[in-house]
Design a protein around this motif. Structure first.
Motif, PDB file in Angstrom:
ATOM      1  N   ARG A  43       0.833  -1.208   0.000  1.00 18.92           N
ATOM      2  CA  ARG A  43       0.000   0.000   0.000  1.00 18.92           C
ATOM      3  C   ARG A  43       0.867   1.258   0.000  1.00 18.92           C
ATOM      4  O   ARG A  43       0.648   2.189  -0.779  1.00 18.92           O
ATOM      5  CB  ARG A  43      -0.903  -0.015   1.227  1.00 18.92           C
ATOM      6  CG  ARG A  43      -1.818   1.195   1.331  1.00 18.92           C
ATOM      7  CD  ARG A  43      -2.479   1.252   2.673  1.00 18.92           C
ATOM      8  NE  ARG A  43      -1.484   1.573   3.679  1.00 18.92           N
ATOM      9  CZ  ARG A  43      -1.717   2.228   4.790  1.00 18.92           C
ATOM     10  NH1 ARG A  43      -2.930   2.617   5.074  1.00 18.92           N
ATOM     11  NH2 ARG A  43      -0.769   2.487   5.641  1.00 18.92           N
ATOM     12  N   SER A  58      -5.508   5.684  -8.660  1.00 18.12           N
ATOM     13  CA  SER A  58      -6.822   5.899  -8.044  1.00 18.12           C
ATOM     14  C   SER A  58      -7.719   4.666  -8.173  1.00 18.12           C
ATOM     15  O   SER A  58      -8.611   4.456  -7.352  1.00 18.12           O
ATOM     16  CB  SER A  58      -7.511   7.130  -8.637  1.00 18.12           C
ATOM     17  OG  SER A  58      -7.885   6.901  -9.973  1.00 18.12           O
ATOM     18  N   GLN A  59      -7.479   3.856  -9.183  1.00 14.24           N
ATOM     19  CA  GLN A  59      -8.246   2.613  -9.331  1.00 14.24           C
ATOM     20  C   GLN A  59      -7.770   1.543  -8.348  1.00 14.24           C
ATOM     21  O   GLN A  59      -8.561   0.731  -7.880  1.00 14.24           O
ATOM     22  CB  GLN A  59      -8.108   2.060 -10.755  1.00 14.24           C
ATOM     23  CG  GLN A  59      -8.793   2.898 -11.811  1.00 14.24           C
ATOM     24  CD  GLN A  59      -8.512   2.343 -13.191  1.00 14.24           C
ATOM     25  OE1 GLN A  59      -8.908   1.229 -13.498  1.00 14.24           O
ATOM     26  NE2 GLN A  59      -7.814   3.114 -14.010  1.00 14.24           N
ATOM     27  N   PRO A  62      -8.050   1.920  -3.509  1.00 15.86           N
ATOM     28  CA  PRO A  62      -9.130   1.414  -2.653  1.00 15.86           C
ATOM     29  C   PRO A  62      -8.958  -0.065  -2.270  1.00 15.86           C
ATOM     30  O   PRO A  62      -9.273  -0.453  -1.141  1.00 15.86           O
ATOM     31  CB  PRO A  62     -10.391   1.625  -3.491  1.00 15.86           C
ATOM     32  CG  PRO A  62     -10.044   2.760  -4.403  1.00 15.86           C
ATOM     33  CD  PRO A  62      -8.584   2.573  -4.709  1.00 15.86           C
ATOM     34  N   TYR A  63      -8.433  -0.872  -3.180  1.00 17.12           N
ATOM     35  CA  TYR A  63      -8.207  -2.286  -2.870  1.00 17.12           C
ATOM     36  C   TYR A  63      -7.125  -2.449  -1.807  1.00 17.12           C
ATOM     37  O   TYR A  63      -7.259  -3.244  -0.883  1.00 17.12           O
ATOM     38  CB  TYR A  63      -7.801  -3.065  -4.129  1.00 17.12           C
ATOM     39  CG  TYR A  63      -8.879  -3.091  -5.179  1.00 17.12           C
ATOM     40  CD1 TYR A  63     -10.043  -3.832  -4.989  1.00 17.12           C
ATOM     41  CD2 TYR A  63      -8.743  -2.377  -6.357  1.00 17.12           C
ATOM     42  CE1 TYR A  63     -11.038  -3.861  -5.952  1.00 17.12           C
ATOM     43  CE2 TYR A  63      -9.724  -2.406  -7.332  1.00 17.12           C
ATOM     44  CZ  TYR A  63     -10.868  -3.147  -7.114  1.00 17.12           C
ATOM     45  OH  TYR A  63     -11.849  -3.174  -8.071  1.00 17.12           O
ATOM     46  N   GLU A  65      -6.076  -0.165   0.341  1.00 15.62           N
ATOM     47  CA  GLU A  65      -6.559   0.392   1.609  1.00 15.62           C
ATOM     48  C   GLU A  65      -7.469  -0.619   2.316  1.00 15.62           C
ATOM     49  O   GLU A  65      -7.382  -0.808   3.527  1.00 15.62           O
ATOM     50  CB  GLU A  65      -7.304   1.714   1.380  1.00 15.62           C
ATOM     51  CG  GLU A  65      -6.433   2.862   0.915  1.00 15.62           C
ATOM     52  CD  GLU A  65      -5.458   3.384   1.959  1.00 15.62           C
ATOM     53  OE1 GLU A  65      -5.521   2.978   3.138  1.00 15.62           O
ATOM     54  OE2 GLU A  65      -4.614   4.220   1.581  1.00 15.62           O
ATOM     55  N   ALA A  66      -8.341  -1.261   1.546  1.00 17.64           N
ATOM     56  CA  ALA A  66      -9.250  -2.253   2.126  1.00 17.64           C
ATOM     57  C   ALA A  66      -8.480  -3.466   2.644  1.00 17.64           C
ATOM     58  O   ALA A  66      -8.814  -4.016   3.704  1.00 17.64           O
ATOM     59  CB  ALA A  66     -10.288  -2.684   1.097  1.00 17.64           C
ATOM     60  N   LYS A  87      -9.401  -9.066  -0.888  1.00 16.61           N
ATOM     61  CA  LYS A  87      -9.143  -7.720  -1.422  1.00 16.61           C
ATOM     62  C   LYS A  87      -7.922  -7.712  -2.329  1.00 16.61           C
ATOM     63  O   LYS A  87      -7.907  -7.030  -3.359  1.00 16.61           O
ATOM     64  CB  LYS A  87      -8.974  -6.704  -0.287  1.00 16.61           C
ATOM     65  CG  LYS A  87     -10.234  -6.465   0.493  1.00 16.61           C
ATOM     66  CD  LYS A  87     -11.342  -5.978  -0.414  1.00 16.61           C
ATOM     67  CE  LYS A  87     -12.653  -5.836   0.297  1.00 16.61           C
ATOM     68  NZ  LYS A  87     -13.743  -5.530  -0.622  1.00 16.61           N
TER      69      LYS A  87
END
Length: 102
Positions: A43, A58-59, A62-63, A65-66, A87
């Motif tokens: 990350r 940006s795509q 989120p993965y 971070e999750a 994830k």
């Protein structure tokens, strides 16, 4: 530009594969520290890498971070490992989709 992005994405895929291995090893041994470090590094490296196109970043963020949220949650080791691995698998699918469009 596209070739540089491809190279970076392949490097991320390699790092992601290593992180998934650490997560599953943690699941089997209940030792989460290496898995946390692998997911954190994945990350953090993506966050800091200025050479990756912002739209790609940006795509993907989120993965990652999750996955980080899952691995540091207060859930059982089993639940954390499964959620984080899920994830990371989604992130891998997203990267492969991006690569197919480059």
């Amino acid at each position: 530009m596209c070739e540089e992005q491809r190279k970076k994405l392949h490097q991320i895929l390699q790092q992601l594969s290593e992180a998934r291995s650490e997560v599953w090893e943690a699941y089997e041994t209940t030792m989460m520290s290496d898995a946390k470090w692998a997911v954190f590094s994945l990350r953090d490296d993506l966050k800091k890498d200025q050479s990756i196109d912002p739209s790609i970043k940006s795509q993907l963020m989120p993965y990652f971070e999750a996955a980080w949220s899952a691995i540091v949650s207060l859930a059982s080791t089993d639940r954390r490992a499964r959620s984080c691995s899920h994830k990371l698998a989604e992130a891998e699918s997203c990267i492969r989709e991006i690569l197919s469009r480059l």
